[in-house]
Scaffold this active site. Structure first.
Site, short mmCIF file in Angstrom:
data_model
loop_
_atom_site.label_atom_id
_atom_site.label_comp_id
_atom_site.label_asym_id
_atom_site.label_seq_id
_atom_site.Cartn_x
_atom_site.Cartn_y
_atom_site.Cartn_z
N HIS A 213 0.89 -0.99 -0.14
CA HIS A 213 -0.16 0.03 -0.11
C HIS A 213 0.73 1.21 0.11
CE1 HIS A 213 0.40 -0.73 4.38
NE2 HIS A 213 0.67 0.76 4.44
N GLU B 75 -3.73 3.96 2.02
CA GLU B 75 -3.73 4.31 3.44
C GLU B 75 -3.91 5.83 3.53
OE1 GLU B 75 -0.58 3.23 5.93
OE2 GLU B 75 -1.66 3.34 7.74
CO CO Z 1 1.16 1.86 6.29
#
Ligand code: CO
Length: 134
Positions: A79, A130
């Site tokens: 991510h 995120e």
């Molecule tokens: Co992270």
């Protein structure tokens, strides 16, 4: 709305080997491992002059990166984390834009002790995103 790139996270099958790679081969400063049972990972931070890389190893049976490593056994980019000023305002804006927020939609405390949320990869060009409030 999004600010700085906070970190890129890479899932790895062997945190010791990955630490050695970044520290010895790439010459980076790597933190001590930190266990995050709430997120099902053990993490180290690779400090770069302009950002960070997080190396994630599964912790426990129900680790969210366990499945990822089954399909990418050598590891891979997991991510990307962008900074936001106000995570609840960012969440509400994104939901209004049609994006899906993972989990129950409430921020959790992330690896840096700050509130984080994750956005569905299918809504963001195939990348798990995120958001971290800084
Ligand atoms: Co992270």
């Amino acid at each position: 709305m999004i600010g700085r790139l906070n970190h890129v996270a890479i899932a790895v099958p062997d945190l010791g080997a990955a630490t050695k790679l970044y520290r010895d081969a790439l010459g980076a400063t790597v933190s001590e491992p930190q266990q995050l049972p709430e997120h099902g990972v053990t993490v180290v931070f690779v400090e770069l002059p302009n950002s960070k890389v997080e190396l994630l190893e599964p912790l426990g049976e129900a680790s969210p990166i366990g499945k990822f490593l089954e399909s990418s056994p050598a590891g891979g980019m997991h991510h990307i984390c962008y900074e936001v000023d106000d995570i609840l305002a960012a969440r509400d804006h994104l939901k209004a834009e049609g994006a899906r927020v993972l989990g129950d939609g409430q921020p959790k405390t992330g690896a840096h002790g700050k509130p984080v949320l994750f956005l569905h990869p299918k809504d963001f060009a195939g990348t798990l995103v995120e958001l971290e409030q800084v």
